[in-house]
Enzyme design. Structure first.
Site, short mmCIF file in Angstrom:
data_model
loop_
_atom_site.label_atom_id
_atom_site.label_comp_id
_atom_site.label_asym_id
_atom_site.label_seq_id
_atom_site.Cartn_x
_atom_site.Cartn_y
_atom_site.Cartn_z
N GLU A 192 0.84 -1.21 0.00
CA GLU A 192 0.00 0.00 0.00
C GLU A 192 0.87 1.25 0.00
OE1 GLU A 192 -2.88 -0.45 3.20
OE2 GLU A 192 -4.17 -1.59 1.86
N GLU A 385 -5.40 -8.25 -1.37
CA GLU A 385 -6.09 -8.09 -0.08
C GLU A 385 -7.54 -7.74 -0.35
OE1 GLU A 385 -4.63 -5.53 3.04
OE2 GLU A 385 -2.54 -5.90 2.48
C1 BG6 Z 1 -4.50 -3.02 4.63
C2 BG6 Z 1 -3.12 -3.44 5.11
O1 BG6 Z 1 -4.61 -1.64 4.76
O2 BG6 Z 1 -5.60 -3.41 5.33
C3 BG6 Z 1 -3.11 -4.59 6.08
O3 BG6 Z 1 -2.24 -3.71 4.06
C4 BG6 Z 1 -4.28 -4.44 7.03
O4 BG6 Z 1 -1.88 -4.61 6.74
C5 BG6 Z 1 -5.57 -4.50 6.24
O5 BG6 Z 1 -4.30 -5.34 8.09
C6 BG6 Z 1 -6.81 -4.40 7.09
O6 BG6 Z 1 -6.72 -3.30 7.93
P1 BG6 Z 1 -6.94 -3.40 9.49
O7 BG6 Z 1 -6.62 -2.07 9.99
O8 BG6 Z 1 -8.36 -3.78 9.66
O9 BG6 Z 1 -6.01 -4.44 9.97
#
Ligand code: BG6
Length: 486
Positions: A192, A385
């Site tokens: 990201e 993701e």
């Molecule tokens: C993304 C990141 O922003 O979202 C991850 O690359 C992160 O590292 C994921 O865990 C979900 O976000 P969060 O804050 O719910 O863990």
């Protein structure tokens, strides 16, 4: 050329799998010579809407260094993949994973970031992980830096604010590219990368007490250094092994206008450009014109060295990877209600439901984004993701009924398939947090994403035992049918 045929589903070799990050998963924060990382000085949030990742100061770092416990710093403990990797990878293989996106902790290899020789024990750990994956034919997709870097580089030179950090990063990449050239084919440079516009978590540069204007300056400069570092290692990687596929990684946030008023539409376009700027640089190898205006109007003066232009051109990525959790809404005069969510300050979309953490759930937005990115860049895409952070309940019989997660994933995969039928070249899908881990934004454990439940609470209490959620078996048959049985 016009064809009468079009894809009816996912490619045969589609990379189905899951994704994690070292700083949220591994634990073993002080084992085998590893150095401290920037993630390990981020305190846990007081509540789910309290984002502490950019509140870091010099003083808070000193306090964190003096504190040798994991109590207030959950990313130090993760979920102890460091000692459980065999069991965890076995569970991934049971679901039929074709790919596993993971990251390496740079500070396991170079504890202070600037040593001349790597830490062999750190390298050995990843050897074992890659060998275990190979045992099950799971393809690793490895991020070099996922929201962490050796803390010593922050203390010494304010992280990516310094140009010197580039050579430390290229040295680290060189070592791991050579060491794992026969074990890893897919690499991502920075997780990201656009998160650097929010400060410390992405840049490792302390800037929380600066003015907004100063922050903009330091953040875009740090990002420029990351662009250069990324381009250099793409070139370096291809030299080491021409078979490598090296991608960038963007937190993709599709922007919608609040209304059809052309002013709102234009505001949305501008906001979307600020998001796609990163991919424009990393895919096209140059800064887009609209950024010249944006940076000048915001008084940002980049130290852009004479050879940087060539470096960016010679280090363009092979594919684009991105995370997708939500879309956002913008209007010309900020007329809409504010939404909340990870690093996002958009407006509320009345047509969408939100997660318990306020993230606006938008499966159709994934199809829109895939089409838009494919049309803009014409390079293969990979969703690395996507997932739902939710509170799960472990029942007395050891079951976790997470039908809400199945619904979320089901709806997103349907739209992903539609995009493939639209003609988008999609390489794979690695669902985020395939095993429960520490949240990036709040450091909570109770914000869970996994197919695999880990028995640990927000304070680090629990057996760390792993349990299969209902979504585990659901995903297994999705993979088995290559996405036709949803
Ligand atoms: C993304 C990141 O922003 O979202 C991850 O690359 C992160 O590292 C994921 O865990 C979900 O976000 P969060 O804050 O719910 O863990």
């Amino acid at each position: 050329m016009y064809k009468t045929d079009y894809p009816k589903g996912f490619k045969k070799d589609f990379l189905w799998g899951g994704a994690t990050a070292a700083n949220q998963l591994e634990g073993g924060w002080d084992q085998d010579g590893k150095g401290m990382t920037t993630a390990e000085v981020i305190r846990k949030a007081e509540n789910k809407m309290n984002l502490t990742f950019n509140e870091v100061t010099k003083e808070s770092i000193e306090e964190a260094i003096a504190d040798k416990t994991t109590d207030n710093y959950p990313k130090r403990r993760g979920v102890d993949f460091y000692h459980n990797y065999k069991e965890d990878i076995k569970l991934f293989s049971e679901m039929g994973f074709k790919a596993y996106r993971m990251s390496m902790a740079w500070a396991r290899i170079f504890p202070n970031g600037d040593e001349t020789e790597p830490n062999e024990a750190g390298l050995l750990f990843y050897d074992k992980v890659f060998d275990e994956l190979a045992k099950y034919n799971i393809e690793p997709v490895v991020t070099l830096s996922h929201y962490e870097m050796p803390l010593a580089l922050t203390v010494k030179q304010n992280g990516w604010a310094s140009r010197d950090t580039i050579s430390s990063f290229t040295r680290y990449a060189d070592i791991v590219f050579k060491r794992y050239q026969d074990k890893v084919k897919y690499w991502l440079t920075f997780n990201e990368i656009n998160a650097g516009t929010f400060g410390f978590m992405g840049t490792g540069a302390i800037d929380s007490t600066l003015t907004e204007k100063e922050q903009l300056q330091i953040r875009y400069q740090a990002l420029h250094h990351q662009f250069i570092a990324s381009a250099l290692v793409v070139k370096q990687g291809h030299k080491i092994n021409p078979e490598f596929k090296i991608g960038n990684m963007l937190a993709r946030m599709q922007t919608y206008p609040l209304t059809p008023n052309p002013d709102d539409v234009r505001a949305a376009q501008e906001n979307d450009n600020l998001n796609l700027f990163f991919t424009d640089v990393q895919v096209r190898g140059e800064y887009p014109e609209y950024m010249n205006r944006y940076l000048s109007e915001n008084d940002v003066k980049l130290n852009f060295q004479p050879n940087d232009e060539v470096i960016l051109k010679e280090g363009t990525v092979d594919f684009i990877s991105f995370s997708y959790y939500m879309s956002t809404v913008t209007s010309a005069n900020n007329a809409g209600d504010k939404s909340v969510g990870n690093m996002l300050n958009g407006e509320k979309n009345p047509y969408l439901e939100t997660s318990e953490w306020g993230w606006q759930i938008d499966p159709v937005g994934l199809r829109i984004t895939l089409n838009e990115m494919w049309n803009r860049y014409r390079v293969p895409l990979m969703i690395v993701e996507n997932g739902l952070g939710a509170v799960d309940t472990l029942e007395a019989d050891g079951k976790i009924h997470d039908d809400y997660r199945i619904k979320y994933l089901h709806e997103h995969i349907i739209q992903m398939k539609e995009a493939v039928m639209d003609g988008v070249d999609l390489m794979g899908y690695t669902m985020w947090g395939c095993i429960d881990l520490i949240s990036a934004s709040t450091s909570e454990m109770s914000k869970r994403y996994g197919f695999i439940y880990v028995d640990q609470d927000d304070n680090g209490n629990g057996t760390l035992r792993r349990y299969k959620k209902d979504s585990f078996n659901w995903y297994k048959q999705v993979i088995k049918s290559n996405g036709s049985n949803l």
